[in-house]
Motif scaffolding. Structure first.
Motif, short mmCIF file in Angstrom:
data_model
loop_
_atom_site.label_atom_id
_atom_site.label_comp_id
_atom_site.label_asym_id
_atom_site.label_seq_id
_atom_site.Cartn_x
_atom_site.Cartn_y
_atom_site.Cartn_z
N MET A 109 33.85 19.50 70.80
CA MET A 109 32.86 19.39 71.87
C MET A 109 32.02 18.15 71.57
N ILE A 110 31.99 17.23 72.50
CA ILE A 110 31.22 16.00 72.35
C ILE A 110 29.98 16.11 73.23
N THR A 111 28.81 15.88 72.65
CA THR A 111 27.56 15.90 73.40
C THR A 111 26.95 14.50 73.34
N VAL A 112 26.66 13.95 74.51
CA VAL A 112 25.99 12.65 74.61
C VAL A 112 24.59 12.92 75.15
N THR A 113 23.59 12.51 74.38
CA THR A 113 22.20 12.68 74.79
C THR A 113 21.55 11.31 74.90
N VAL A 114 20.99 11.02 76.08
CA VAL A 114 20.18 9.82 76.26
C VAL A 114 18.74 10.27 76.19
N GLN A 115 17.97 9.61 75.31
CA GLN A 115 16.58 10.01 75.12
C GLN A 115 15.68 8.79 75.04
N TYR A 116 14.40 9.02 75.29
CA TYR A 116 13.44 7.93 75.15
C TYR A 116 13.32 7.55 73.68
N HIS A 117 13.33 6.26 73.42
CA HIS A 117 13.31 5.77 72.04
C HIS A 117 12.02 6.17 71.31
N GLU A 118 10.89 6.01 71.96
CA GLU A 118 9.62 6.24 71.27
C GLU A 118 9.30 7.71 71.05
N THR A 119 9.64 8.57 72.00
CA THR A 119 9.25 9.98 71.89
C THR A 119 10.40 10.89 71.48
N GLY A 120 11.64 10.46 71.71
CA GLY A 120 12.78 11.32 71.43
C GLY A 120 13.02 12.37 72.50
N ASP A 121 12.25 12.33 73.59
CA ASP A 121 12.43 13.29 74.67
C ASP A 121 13.75 13.02 75.40
N PRO A 122 14.56 14.05 75.61
CA PRO A 122 15.85 13.84 76.27
C PRO A 122 15.67 13.54 77.76
N ILE A 123 16.51 12.65 78.26
CA ILE A 123 16.53 12.31 79.68
C ILE A 123 17.76 12.94 80.33
N LYS A 124 18.89 12.82 79.65
CA LYS A 124 20.16 13.31 80.19
C LYS A 124 21.03 13.79 79.04
N VAL A 125 21.61 14.99 79.19
CA VAL A 125 22.52 15.55 78.19
C VAL A 125 23.84 15.85 78.91
N THR A 126 24.94 15.35 78.37
CA THR A 126 26.25 15.54 78.97
C THR A 126 27.23 15.98 77.88
N GLN A 127 28.09 16.94 78.21
CA GLN A 127 29.09 17.40 77.25
C GLN A 127 30.49 17.22 77.82
N CYS A 128 31.44 16.99 76.92
CA CYS A 128 32.84 16.94 77.27
C CYS A 128 33.65 17.50 76.11
#
Length: 82
Positions: free
Chosen positions: A58-77
């Motif tokens: 299971m691959i999880t790709v998380t895009v997050q804000y650099h400064e806070t680490g808050d996730p913007i988008k999480v996608t799995q494949c």
């Protein structure tokens, strides 16, 4: 921007040999505003009917804000050995 970063990461995952090896189970890329974290886990037999669950990740790709680490988008494949 998050969609574009996710698409690029997924294209890289698709062209990477199986198994996707990651140091400490994840790969992170950074820029001034965003981090893209790619995490790979083997799927165990609780989730997949397979003779050998080490053949599926299971691959999880998380895009997050650099400064806070808050996730913007999480996608799995799922990535499987061919």
């Amino acid at each position: 921007m998050a969609q574009s970063l996710t698409r690029t990461a997924m294209e890289n995952v698709a062209t990477t040999a199986f198994p996707m090896d990651t140091d400490d189970d994840q790969v992170t890329t950074h820029d001034d505003y965003y981090d893209v974290v790619i995490h790979a886990d083997y799927i165990d037999s609780d989730y997949v009917e397979s003779e050998d669950p080490t053949q599926i990740q299971m691959i999880t790709v998380t895009v997050q804000y650099h400064e806070t680490g808050d996730p913007i988008k999480v996608t799995q494949c799922v990535k499987a050995q061919r």
